[in-house]
Every structure is written in structure tokens, then in C-alpha cells.
Design a protein around this motif. Structure first.
Motif, short mmCIF file in Angstrom:
data_model
loop_
_atom_site.label_atom_id
_atom_site.label_comp_id
_atom_site.label_asym_id
_atom_site.label_seq_id
_atom_site.Cartn_x
_atom_site.Cartn_y
_atom_site.Cartn_z
N GLY A 52 2.69 27.79 14.37
CA GLY A 52 3.60 28.08 15.63
C GLY A 52 4.95 27.77 15.54
O GLY A 52 6.17 28.41 15.53
N ASN A 53 4.77 26.35 15.35
CA ASN A 53 6.06 25.41 15.39
C ASN A 53 7.07 25.75 14.14
O ASN A 53 8.22 25.81 14.30
CB ASN A 53 5.76 23.99 15.36
CG ASN A 53 5.29 23.69 16.91
OD1 ASN A 53 5.66 24.41 17.93
ND2 ASN A 53 4.40 22.71 16.91
N LEU A 54 6.31 26.15 13.15
CA LEU A 54 6.94 26.24 11.83
C LEU A 54 7.91 27.76 11.97
O LEU A 54 8.97 28.11 11.52
CB LEU A 54 6.20 26.32 10.67
CG LEU A 54 5.84 24.93 10.04
CD1 LEU A 54 4.73 25.17 8.76
CD2 LEU A 54 6.84 24.26 9.55
N GLY A 101 10.88 17.99 9.43
CA GLY A 101 10.17 17.15 8.42
C GLY A 101 8.65 16.58 8.74
O GLY A 101 7.87 16.83 7.66
N GLY A 102 8.59 16.06 9.87
CA GLY A 102 7.26 15.83 10.21
C GLY A 102 6.29 17.12 10.27
O GLY A 102 5.04 16.76 9.78
N LEU A 103 6.64 18.25 10.73
CA LEU A 103 5.79 19.34 10.69
C LEU A 103 5.75 19.88 9.12
O LEU A 103 4.39 20.17 9.01
CB LEU A 103 6.88 20.57 11.33
CG LEU A 103 6.70 20.49 12.86
CD1 LEU A 103 7.55 21.68 13.49
CD2 LEU A 103 5.48 20.95 13.42
N TYR A 135 1.25 19.97 5.05
CA TYR A 135 0.88 19.65 3.52
C TYR A 135 -0.58 18.92 3.59
O TYR A 135 -1.62 19.29 2.94
CB TYR A 135 1.55 19.11 2.87
CG TYR A 135 2.80 20.01 2.15
CD1 TYR A 135 2.44 20.83 1.18
CD2 TYR A 135 4.23 19.84 2.51
CE1 TYR A 135 3.58 21.62 0.52
CE2 TYR A 135 5.30 20.64 1.79
CZ TYR A 135 5.04 21.32 0.89
OH TYR A 135 5.64 22.29 0.31
N ARG A 136 -0.56 18.10 4.61
CA ARG A 136 -1.88 17.24 4.96
C ARG A 136 -2.82 18.27 5.26
O ARG A 136 -3.86 18.07 4.99
CB ARG A 136 -1.54 16.30 5.91
CG ARG A 136 -0.92 15.06 5.53
CD ARG A 136 -0.76 14.03 6.67
NE ARG A 136 0.43 13.03 6.32
CZ ARG A 136 1.15 12.57 7.04
NH1 ARG A 136 1.12 13.51 8.43
NH2 ARG A 136 2.10 11.95 6.76
N ILE A 137 -2.82 19.27 6.32
CA ILE A 137 -3.49 19.96 6.70
C ILE A 137 -4.25 21.00 5.50
O ILE A 137 -5.58 21.00 5.39
CB ILE A 137 -3.45 20.83 7.91
CG1 ILE A 137 -3.25 20.10 9.40
CG2 ILE A 137 -4.29 22.09 8.10
CD1 ILE A 137 -2.69 20.95 10.39
#
Length: 91
Positions: A50-52, A70-72, A77-79
Motif C-alpha cells: 500500500g505504501n509503495l 529506499g527503506g520500503l 525485497y526482504r519480505i
């Protein structure tokens, strides 16, 4: 003459980078959307997705991306990596 060429390149390069960033965000949104609802990561992915989507709308409107973009992207990718680890291997 060089000054005008340098100014042209300086104006064009950020547009290329922003278009690449838009493409990357679109791919991440699509991949996060495809996570199985059975995955433990699906709920967390929905919030980040949603934030993306909000960030993508801002970028497509020509506005700068949010400060934490950048953090999003990194969290996305981590998820995806962690969700992929949960997929059983076909033996």
C-alpha cells in the motif's frame, strides 16, 4: 557549448533514474501482491504494498518520492526473500 550539453545531460539523467525507480516499484508491487494468503508474510506485505502504491502515484505525478522510499524497497525485497524460503522444494 559544453555547458549546454552538460545541462542537458543533468536534466535527462534524473528522469532516467526516476523511470527505472518507477519500473522497480511496479515490479515489487506485482510480486508482493502474488504472495499466498497462507504465507506468514502476506499481511506485512500488504501494508508495504500500500505504501509503495502511494509512492508510485507520487512519482508518476512528477512529485518526489517519500523520504522512506529506499527503506520500503529494501523491506519489500526482504519480505519476498523470506516468503520464497517458505515455498517447499519440489523433490
Amino acid at each position: 557549448m559544453y555547458q549546454s550539453y552538460d545541462a542537458l545531460i543533468a536534466c535527462f539523467v534524473p528522469v532516467m533514474r526516476q523511470s527505472e525507480q518507477i519500473d522497480e516499484i511496479r515490479q515489487l508491487i506485482a510480486r508482493l501482491e502474488r504472495l499466498s494468503a497462507d504465507s506468514a508474510w502476506a499481511h506485512r506485505a500488504a501494508g508495504i504494498r500500500g505504501n509503495l502504491i502511494k509512492a508510485l502515484a507520487a512519482l508518476e505525478a512528477g512529485e518526489p518520492g517519500p523520504d522512506g522510499l529506499g527503506g520500503l524497497v529494501e523491506q519489500s525485497y526482504r519480505i519476498l526473500v523470506r516468503a520464497a524460503r517458505e515455498i517447499p522444494a519440489n523433490d
